[in-house]
Design a protein around this motif. Structure first.
Motif, short mmCIF file in Angstrom:
data_model
loop_
_atom_site.label_atom_id
_atom_site.label_comp_id
_atom_site.label_asym_id
_atom_site.label_seq_id
_atom_site.Cartn_x
_atom_site.Cartn_y
_atom_site.Cartn_z
N GLU A 1 7.16 -4.03 38.41
CA GLU A 1 8.06 -4.06 39.56
C GLU A 1 7.53 -4.99 40.66
O GLU A 1 8.26 -5.82 41.21
CB GLU A 1 8.25 -2.64 40.11
CG GLU A 1 9.29 -2.56 41.20
CD GLU A 1 9.57 -1.12 41.61
OE1 GLU A 1 10.50 -0.91 42.39
OE2 GLU A 1 8.84 -0.21 41.15
N ALA A 2 6.22 -4.85 40.97
CA ALA A 2 5.65 -5.69 42.02
C ALA A 2 5.68 -7.17 41.64
O ALA A 2 6.02 -8.04 42.45
CB ALA A 2 4.21 -5.25 42.30
N LYS A 3 5.35 -7.45 40.39
CA LYS A 3 5.36 -8.86 39.93
C LYS A 3 6.77 -9.41 39.94
O LYS A 3 7.00 -10.58 40.29
CB LYS A 3 4.77 -8.93 38.52
CG LYS A 3 4.58 -10.35 38.01
CD LYS A 3 3.82 -10.36 36.70
CE LYS A 3 3.53 -11.77 36.25
NZ LYS A 3 2.74 -11.83 35.02
N ALA A 4 7.77 -8.59 39.56
CA ALA A 4 9.16 -9.05 39.57
C ALA A 4 9.61 -9.38 40.99
O ALA A 4 10.32 -10.37 41.23
CB ALA A 4 10.06 -7.98 38.95
N THR A 5 9.18 -8.54 41.97
CA THR A 5 9.55 -8.80 43.36
C THR A 5 8.90 -10.09 43.85
O THR A 5 9.55 -10.92 44.51
CB THR A 5 9.12 -7.62 44.25
OG1 THR A 5 9.73 -6.42 43.75
CG2 THR A 5 9.54 -7.83 45.69
N GLU A 6 7.64 -10.26 43.51
CA GLU A 6 6.92 -11.45 43.97
C GLU A 6 7.52 -12.73 43.40
O GLU A 6 7.60 -13.74 44.06
CB GLU A 6 5.45 -11.31 43.58
CG GLU A 6 4.58 -12.47 44.04
CD GLU A 6 3.13 -12.30 43.62
OE1 GLU A 6 2.37 -13.30 43.73
OE2 GLU A 6 2.75 -11.20 43.17
N GLU A 7 7.96 -12.70 42.11
CA GLU A 7 8.47 -13.91 41.46
C GLU A 7 9.99 -13.98 41.46
O GLU A 7 10.58 -14.86 40.82
CB GLU A 7 7.94 -13.97 40.02
CG GLU A 7 6.42 -14.06 39.95
CD GLU A 7 5.92 -14.25 38.53
OE1 GLU A 7 6.75 -14.54 37.65
OE2 GLU A 7 4.70 -14.11 38.30
N ASN A 8 10.64 -13.04 42.16
CA ASN A 8 12.11 -13.02 42.27
C ASN A 8 12.77 -12.98 40.88
O ASN A 8 13.65 -13.77 40.55
CB ASN A 8 12.62 -14.23 43.06
CG ASN A 8 14.10 -14.10 43.40
OD1 ASN A 8 14.62 -12.98 43.55
ND2 ASN A 8 14.78 -15.23 43.53
N GLU B 1 19.33 -20.62 38.45
CA GLU B 1 19.74 -19.24 38.22
C GLU B 1 18.54 -18.32 38.33
O GLU B 1 17.42 -18.67 37.93
CB GLU B 1 20.36 -19.11 36.82
CG GLU B 1 20.92 -17.74 36.51
CD GLU B 1 21.48 -17.65 35.11
OE1 GLU B 1 21.90 -16.56 34.70
OE2 GLU B 1 21.50 -18.71 34.43
N ARG B 2 18.74 -17.16 38.92
CA ARG B 2 17.66 -16.20 39.09
C ARG B 2 17.15 -15.75 37.73
O ARG B 2 17.92 -15.51 36.78
CB ARG B 2 18.15 -14.99 39.88
CG ARG B 2 17.05 -13.97 40.18
CD ARG B 2 17.62 -12.75 40.87
NE ARG B 2 16.58 -11.78 41.13
CZ ARG B 2 16.77 -10.54 41.59
NH1 ARG B 2 18.03 -10.14 41.83
NH2 ARG B 2 15.77 -9.72 41.79
N GLY B 3 15.84 -15.64 37.64
CA GLY B 3 15.25 -15.18 36.38
C GLY B 3 15.65 -13.75 36.08
O GLY B 3 15.76 -12.90 36.96
N ARG B 4 15.83 -13.47 34.78
CA ARG B 4 16.27 -12.14 34.39
C ARG B 4 15.56 -11.74 33.08
O ARG B 4 15.48 -12.52 32.13
CB ARG B 4 17.78 -12.12 34.17
CG ARG B 4 18.34 -10.71 33.90
CD ARG B 4 19.85 -10.71 33.80
NE ARG B 4 20.34 -11.43 32.61
CZ ARG B 4 20.85 -12.65 32.63
NH1 ARG B 4 20.97 -13.30 33.79
NH2 ARG B 4 21.25 -13.24 31.52
N ILE B 5 15.05 -10.49 33.09
CA ILE B 5 14.45 -9.91 31.89
C ILE B 5 15.17 -8.60 31.60
O ILE B 5 15.31 -7.76 32.51
CB ILE B 5 12.94 -9.66 32.07
CG1 ILE B 5 12.21 -10.98 32.37
CG2 ILE B 5 12.35 -9.01 30.81
CD1 ILE B 5 10.74 -10.81 32.70
#
Length: 550
Positions: free
Chosen positions: A415-422, A466-470
């Motif tokens: 979660e923290a890494k996803a927030t940091e890298e958008n 485009e925003r990254g998505r996993i």
């Protein structure tokens, strides 16, 4: 072991396969030779039987023609015995009337009927154009023999026209033991429907009627080959007394020629059949049997070759797998030693970094550096953990767990890494819980590596509009559960895909190549699999596990 034993086994298998093919080819050659000898012997016997059949047909045809001619001779004998026929009474009127009535009602003598005097001259003929009155046959050998033997004669006569095939049936007229003359019946075989000379019992057969010395009586136009010394040798004295079978060449083609005598006459009946026509069915049957035998020999050979190629391919794959396992074993031993030493050092560095950071306070530049150092230490610690797990082998300790819950826990870790890298990390659960029996720690390692790879791919993508998505999606099908990890990065290059799950093979510039190989081995250890599946964009990995009923 693998480097020496397996290649020698593959080579031995190849030699064995070649020997097996050689033995089969030799056995097939012997079998085909025996089959060919048997079939050719049978073919020779069949052709001999067919030749014999031609000879029998010629004899049957000669007998039938002989019966027809006997009917003619009896007809003339009956006329010769009539009381009206008396050439010594100097009154020919009864004879003329008798000939007129006889010719008008006769179905045999299509040329006519005539009376010859004792001197061989024609006394009367019906019709008159048949033989001119006064024409003498005294010089003909057959008339001299008739006056001497006083027996019926059948005479082949040289035709006046090229389209005629003429026979005379001659009956002597004898009164009070005195030879008075003869009655002659003329037949044109070319136009007679009563005497059917042509044979239709054998396809393509041609019938020829000759005298004993070989002169052709029928057909009207003798064949081109019916002349010359070779033809004459066929009719040497006694040559065809009991029938003869020979071969002649007609227009460059071999023909079977059967010669049968007509008993009681000076005629022979010949039956001519083209060999290609006569033997066509038998030779076609021979070719079919040979082709069938060859095909029956080839089919097992092709099957044997295919089986040997398949087994050789399995041997070579086993050889490569054994060599790869041996290489991995050696690498694993080295990696285990390296990971152990690195992990010991990292533990000391981590403790020192934590003491340096101390309790939470406003971060200085040094503190931020120490926090970054601690993060790198954590990454190295995770790597060494993966390396040790990879080198020691996978031994799952399964428990019952729900896949959607596991996917949610994995997403929280990042979660923290996803927030940091958008980057948007999304979990898509199924309508119902999906239960599996698996080692949760090993599954976390496999899924964490997949998510980490997705983050790395998104950070290296070329198009950032485009925003990254996993996406972590849980699905089910036919007794198995699937956990799919997909991203919208640039995808896996084609040249990397074939070796994507091999150890120390990576498509990333700074990648080591442990994560996907470890994830594959974890999945296989659980009775499942990890594979790259097609995707419209980015990469999509599917982790498959056996499903447990809820």
């Amino acid at each position: 072991m693998a480097g020496g034993t397996i290649p020698s086994l593959a080579a031995a298998h190849l030699r064995l396969g070649r020997a097996a093919v050689g033995i089969y080819l030799a056995a097939s050659a012997v079998a085909l030779s025996l089959l060919g000898a048997l079939l050719f012997t049978e073919q020779s016997h069949t052709e001999a039987e067919l030749r014999k059949q031609v000879l029998l047909q010629s004899a049957d045809r000669a007998h039938a023609l002989q019966n027809h001619l006997e009917l003619l001779t009896r007809e003339l004998r009956r006329l010769g015995l009539r009381s009206e026929v008396d050439l010594f009474d100097q009154n020919l009127e009864p004879e003329r009337s008798l000939l007129g009535v006889s010719h008008g009602s006769s179905t045999f003598f299509n040329l006519g009927v005539s009376i010859l005097g004792a001197d061989g001259a024609v006394v009367w003929a019906e019709p008159k154009r048949f033989l001119p009155v006064g024409q003498s046959f005294a010089s003909e050998p057959w008339f001299a023999g008739l006056s001497r033997t006083r027996s019926l004669r059948i005479v082949a006569v040289a035709p006046e026209r090229t389209d005629d095939s003429t026979l005379y049936v001659v009956s002597p007229i004898v009164r009070s033991h005195a030879f008075q003359g003869a009655i002659v019946g003329g037949i044109d075989l070319a136009s007679s429907h009563t005497l059917s000379i042509q044979d239709r019992s054998i396809a393509g057969a041609a019938t020829i009627l000759t005298t004993l010395d070989g002169r052709v009586v029928f057909p009207a136009r003798p064949p081109a080959f019916a002349s010359g010394p070779r033809w004459q040798r066929l009719f040497r004295k006694g040559g065809a007394a009991t029938g003869k079978l020979t071969e002649v060449e007609v227009d460059g083609r071999q023909n079977v020629l059967a010669i049968a005598p007509l008993e009681g006459t000076e005629l022979n009946l010949l039956l001519l059949v083209d060999e290609a026509t006569l033997f066509h069915s038998a030779r076609a049957r021979l070719q079919t049997r040979l082709a069938a035998g060859l095909l029956l020999a080839l089919l097992p050979l092709l099957a044997l070759i295919a089986l040997l190629r398949h087994s050789l391919r399995i041997f070579r794959q086993g050889e490569e797998r054994a060599m790869r396992e041996e290489r991995l074993q050696r690498v694993g031993e080295a990696a285990n030693l390296i990971a152990h030493e690195v992990k010991n050092s990292l533990n000391g560095i981590r403790m020192a970094a934590e003491l340096a950071v101390g309790p939470p306070q406003p971060k200085s530049r040094a503190e931020r550096a120490l926090a970054e150092l601690r993060g790198e230490i954590e990454r190295l610690s995770n790597f060494t953990g993966d390396l040790m797990t990879f080198s020691k082998g996978i031994k799952p300790r399964p428990t019952r767990l729900e896949l959607s819950e596991l996917a949610s826990k994995i997403s929280l870790l990042f979660e923290a890494k996803a927030t940091e890298e958008n980057v948007q990390v999304q979990v898509v659960p199924p309508p119902q819980p999906v239960w599996v029996s698996a080692d949760p720690q090993l599954l976390r390692v496999a899924l964490s590596n997949l998510v980490n790879n997705a983050f790395d791919a998104l950070s290296a993508r070329r198009d950032e509009s485009e925003r990254g998505r996993i996406e972590l999606r849980v699905e089910t099908s036919a007794g198995v559960a699937h956990l799919l990890v997909a991203d919208n990065a640039d995808g896996i290059p084609e040249h990397v895909r074939s070796r994507l799950f091999e150890p120390f093979q990576s498509g990333k510039a700074n990648g080591v190549g442990i994560g996907l190989s470890l994830g594959k081995r974890i999945a296989l250890a659980h009775g499942g699999d990890l594979e790259l599946v097609s995707s419209a964009r980015g990469a999509k990995f599917r982790l498959t596990l056996p499903r447990e009923e809820s």
